[in-house]
Motif scaffolding. Structure first.
Motif, PDB file in Angstrom:
ATOM      1  N   HIS A  88       0.825  -1.203   0.000  1.00 18.37           N
ATOM      2  CA  HIS A  88       0.000   0.000   0.000  1.00 18.37           C
ATOM      3  C   HIS A  88       0.865   1.262   0.000  1.00 18.37           C
ATOM      4  O   HIS A  88       0.542   2.263  -0.625  1.00 18.37           O
ATOM      5  CB  HIS A  88      -0.928  -0.006   1.219  1.00 18.37           C
ATOM      6  CG  HIS A  88      -1.995  -1.051   1.165  1.00 18.37           C
ATOM      7  ND1 HIS A  88      -2.833  -1.230   0.094  1.00 18.37           N
ATOM      8  CD2 HIS A  88      -2.361  -1.999   2.079  1.00 18.37           C
ATOM      9  CE1 HIS A  88      -3.678  -2.218   0.320  1.00 18.37           C
ATOM     10  NE2 HIS A  88      -3.402  -2.719   1.541  1.00 18.37           N
ATOM     11  N   PHE A  91       2.074   2.143  -3.440  1.00 13.32           N
ATOM     12  CA  PHE A  91       1.034   2.762  -4.261  1.00 13.32           C
ATOM     13  C   PHE A  91       0.819   4.217  -3.866  1.00 13.32           C
ATOM     14  O   PHE A  91       0.649   5.086  -4.724  1.00 13.32           O
ATOM     15  CB  PHE A  91      -0.270   1.964  -4.121  1.00 13.32           C
ATOM     16  CG  PHE A  91      -1.375   2.473  -5.016  1.00 13.32           C
ATOM     17  CD1 PHE A  91      -1.456   2.066  -6.338  1.00 13.32           C
ATOM     18  CD2 PHE A  91      -2.326   3.375  -4.540  1.00 13.32           C
ATOM     19  CE1 PHE A  91      -2.456   2.537  -7.173  1.00 13.32           C
ATOM     20  CE2 PHE A  91      -3.329   3.849  -5.365  1.00 13.32           C
ATOM     21  CZ  PHE A  91      -3.394   3.429  -6.684  1.00 13.32           C
ATOM     22  N   VAL A  92       0.795   4.496  -2.560  1.00  6.10           N
ATOM     23  CA  VAL A  92       0.564   5.868  -2.103  1.00  6.10           C
ATOM     24  C   VAL A  92       1.678   6.791  -2.590  1.00  6.10           C
ATOM     25  O   VAL A  92       1.435   7.900  -3.092  1.00  6.10           O
ATOM     26  CB  VAL A  92       0.454   5.906  -0.566  1.00  6.10           C
ATOM     27  CG1 VAL A  92       0.448   7.348  -0.062  1.00  6.10           C
ATOM     28  CG2 VAL A  92      -0.796   5.176  -0.104  1.00  6.10           C
ATOM     29  N   ALA A  95       1.355   7.260  -6.383  1.00  4.85           N
ATOM     30  CA  ALA A  95       0.197   8.087  -6.746  1.00  4.85           C
ATOM     31  C   ALA A  95       0.457   9.561  -6.446  1.00  4.85           C
ATOM     32  O   ALA A  95       0.133  10.440  -7.255  1.00  4.85           O
ATOM     33  CB  ALA A  95      -1.040   7.598  -5.995  1.00  4.85           C
ATOM     34  N   LEU A  96       1.054   9.843  -5.284  1.00  8.50           N
ATOM     35  CA  LEU A  96       1.370  11.233  -4.941  1.00  8.50           C
ATOM     36  C   LEU A  96       2.367  11.844  -5.918  1.00  8.50           C
ATOM     37  O   LEU A  96       2.207  12.989  -6.359  1.00  8.50           O
ATOM     38  CB  LEU A  96       1.904  11.312  -3.516  1.00  8.50           C
ATOM     39  CG  LEU A  96       0.878  11.114  -2.394  1.00  8.50           C
ATOM     40  CD1 LEU A  96       1.594  11.044  -1.045  1.00  8.50           C
ATOM     41  CD2 LEU A  96      -0.125  12.255  -2.384  1.00  8.50           C
ATOM     42  N   MET A 142      -6.529  11.058  -7.737  1.00  8.98           N
ATOM     43  CA  MET A 142      -5.440  10.542  -6.919  1.00  8.98           C
ATOM     44  C   MET A 142      -5.921  10.172  -5.519  1.00  8.98           C
ATOM     45  O   MET A 142      -5.628   9.089  -5.001  1.00  8.98           O
ATOM     46  CB  MET A 142      -4.326  11.581  -6.842  1.00  8.98           C
ATOM     47  CG  MET A 142      -3.095  11.155  -6.048  1.00  8.98           C
ATOM     48  SD  MET A 142      -3.217  11.480  -4.264  1.00  8.98           S
ATOM     49  CE  MET A 142      -3.356  13.257  -4.249  1.00  8.98           C
ATOM     50  N   LEU A 143      -6.717  11.054  -4.898  1.00  7.59           N
ATOM     51  CA  LEU A 143      -7.212  10.776  -3.543  1.00  7.59           C
ATOM     52  C   LEU A 143      -8.138   9.573  -3.521  1.00  7.59           C
ATOM     53  O   LEU A 143      -8.020   8.699  -2.635  1.00  7.59           O
ATOM     54  CB  LEU A 143      -7.942  12.021  -3.016  1.00  7.59           C
ATOM     55  CG  LEU A 143      -8.568  11.907  -1.615  1.00  7.59           C
ATOM     56  CD1 LEU A 143      -7.487  11.630  -0.578  1.00  7.59           C
ATOM     57  CD2 LEU A 143      -9.336  13.170  -1.271  1.00  7.59           C
ATOM     58  N   SER A 145      -8.251   7.094  -5.646  1.00  5.22           N
ATOM     59  CA  SER A 145      -7.500   5.865  -5.938  1.00  5.22           C
ATOM     60  C   SER A 145      -6.712   5.388  -4.718  1.00  5.22           C
ATOM     61  O   SER A 145      -6.626   4.177  -4.458  1.00  5.22           O
ATOM     62  CB  SER A 145      -6.564   6.101  -7.116  1.00  5.22           C
ATOM     63  OG  SER A 145      -5.610   7.103  -6.806  1.00  5.22           O
ATOM     64  N   ILE A 146      -6.163   6.312  -3.933  1.00  2.00           N
ATOM     65  CA  ILE A 146      -5.445   5.932  -2.709  1.00  2.00           C
ATOM     66  C   ILE A 146      -6.414   5.317  -1.696  1.00  2.00           C
ATOM     67  O   ILE A 146      -6.116   4.272  -1.070  1.00  2.00           O
ATOM     68  CB  ILE A 146      -4.725   7.151  -2.105  1.00  2.00           C
ATOM     69  CG1 ILE A 146      -3.542   7.553  -2.993  1.00  2.00           C
ATOM     70  CG2 ILE A 146      -4.234   6.853  -0.685  1.00  2.00           C
ATOM     71  CD1 ILE A 146      -2.824   8.794  -2.523  1.00  2.00           C
ATOM     72  N   ASN A 149      -7.343   1.875  -2.807  1.00  5.31           N
ATOM     73  CA  ASN A 149      -6.248   0.934  -2.593  1.00  5.31           C
ATOM     74  C   ASN A 149      -6.125   0.533  -1.125  1.00  5.31           C
ATOM     75  O   ASN A 149      -5.724  -0.605  -0.815  1.00  5.31           O
ATOM     76  CB  ASN A 149      -4.946   1.551  -3.079  1.00  5.31           C
ATOM     77  CG  ASN A 149      -3.779   0.600  -2.981  1.00  5.31           C
ATOM     78  OD1 ASN A 149      -3.027   0.615  -2.006  1.00  5.31           O
ATOM     79  ND2 ASN A 149      -3.611  -0.263  -3.991  1.00  5.31           N
ATOM     80  N   LEU A 150      -6.479   1.450  -0.228  1.00 13.90           N
ATOM     81  CA  LEU A 150      -6.424   1.151   1.202  1.00 13.90           C
ATOM     82  C   LEU A 150      -7.642   0.387   1.697  1.00 13.90           C
ATOM     83  O   LEU A 150      -7.739   0.077   2.888  1.00 13.90           O
ATOM     84  CB  LEU A 150      -6.295   2.456   2.002  1.00 13.90           C
ATOM     85  CG  LEU A 150      -4.993   3.241   1.787  1.00 13.90           C
ATOM     86  CD1 LEU A 150      -5.033   4.555   2.555  1.00 13.90           C
ATOM     87  CD2 LEU A 150      -3.781   2.414   2.194  1.00 13.90           C
TER      88      LEU A 150
END
Length: 375
Positions: A88, A91-92, A95-96, A142-143, A145-146, A149-150
């Motif tokens: 995770h 990914f974060v 993505a950022l 982006m937010l 998708s994060i 993912n979480l």
């Protein structure tokens, strides 16, 4: 003593030292490669080099350090739940960083549109709105998708955002009306900053086009602030985009002018205008018999929209016309009024019939009186 022995375990210290060294080496190499790339890109002027340079400059040192740390942790074995957390984390971080890169590219692109001269959008409001809308979409995606993912259920969040957006739009509909009017100005471009416009009793130069209002510097010096919505409802005259200027003016000469000299005046006007480099003669005619003058109408086309140049040319035409008419022996007309004193005028003689009728109507005029009553 057992926890102290665990911290002093040589295997743990070895793993910790390995991670620290790996982080420092990876972070140093990445920083070195990034600095070298920036120097190479700064020496290039092509479009792809500008975007690549923007991406390199927007690379976060903090995210680069976190990336180096997570890369170093690959050398250490972790339990399964730690491996999932690290996945995770990857990914974060990615993505950022991608959002930051897209942010830099969008800002560079809209900035180039604002500075473009050939076919570009030169309205700063349009480029600002375009940039804001795209950036909101990038960071929102982006937010979401994060969060997805979480393991967060984003369906309810998206639905609530939609309902909230409708409520906000209803609350600020007047403001949104002006914002959409600003978008219309940006797309249709009826005027731009620096244009001289006239509408109603307002005449001035566009100084600023905002999200809600447009500011105009009037000829008398004050600043006029007008709502974008109300401005688009007006019929605008944009004089900045004039290529030519059609000029019509009139003058009159005295009624004492002969027909030959009246014809010569029209020919004189044509010669004077043809001598002006920036003026194209159209016509000059003896238009009408006015109240106290023989009226002429003249039309010519200025080949430039500059108002000051038009006034210079018109002044030259007027001065030469003044001298030319004098040389022809013709006088310019001026208003004439004829006043007659009725009391000073002689009384015309009256006929015998009119005198007898007057005497009958007024017997006192004959020295006697007449009684109208019969006895």
């Amino acid at each position: 003593m057992a926890p102290l022995n665990a911290w002093l375990d040589l295997a743990f210290l070895g793993h910790l030292l390995l991670v620290i060294v790996a982080v420092l080496v990876a972070f140093g190499l990445l920083r070195l490669l990034l600095g070298s790339l920036r120097k190479r890109l700064e020496a290039r002027t092509s479009q792809w080099a500008r975007y690549a340079s923007a991406i390199a400059n927007r690379t976060s040192n903090f995210l680069l350090f976190v990336f180096s740390l997570m890369l170093a942790l690959k050398f250490v074995a972790f339990p399964a739940n730690w491996e999932a957390a690290l996945a995770h984390g990857w990914f974060v971080v990615l993505a950022l960083q991608v959002a930051l890169w897209l942010d830099a590219c969008v800002r560079l692109w809209t900035g180039e549109l604002a500075r473009s001269r050939f076919g570009g959008i030169r309205n700063p409001v349009m480029t600002t709105l375009l940039s804001v809308v795209i950036l909101i979409v990038v960071w929102a995606v982006m937010l979401l998708s994060i969060l997805a993912n979480l393991g967060v259920d984003i369906t309810a969040l998206v639905a609530s955002l939609g309902v909230g957006g409708i409520a906000v739009a209803l609350a600020v509909q007047t403001l949104l009306s002006d914002v959409f009017a600003s978008l219309s100005i940006g797309f249709d471009k009826p005027f731009e900053i620096g244009d001289f416009i006239v509408f109603g009793d307002v005449a001035g130069t566009i100084e600023h086009i905002g999200l809600k209002t447009t500011r105009i510097r009037s000829l008398s010096g004050e600043q006029i602030v007008c709502s974008n919505t109300e401005l688009l409802k007006q019929t605008l005259h944009n004089y900045k985009r004039m290529n030519t200027r059609r000029i019509v003016f009139q003058f009159g000469i005295s009624y004492r002018t002969s027909a030959d000299k009246a014809k010569a005046v029209a020919e004189l006007v044509k010669e004077i205008i043809d001598a002006q480099a920036e003026a194209k003669f159209d016509r000059a005619h003896f238009l009408a018999f006015d109240e106290s003058r023989l009226l002429y109408e003249v039309v010519y086309i200025m080949q430039t929209a500059d108002y000051n140049r038009y006034m210079d040319v018109q002044q030259q035409i007027n001065l030469r016309l003044l001298a030319g008419v004098k040389e022809l022996g013709v006088d310019f007309a001026f208003p004439v009024r004829e006043l007659r004193n009725v009391e000073a005028m002689p009384t015309p003689p009256r006929s015998a019939e009119r005198q007898s009728a007057a005497a009958f109507a007024h017997p006192q005029a004959q020295g006697g009186s007449r009684d109208s009553t019969s006895h």
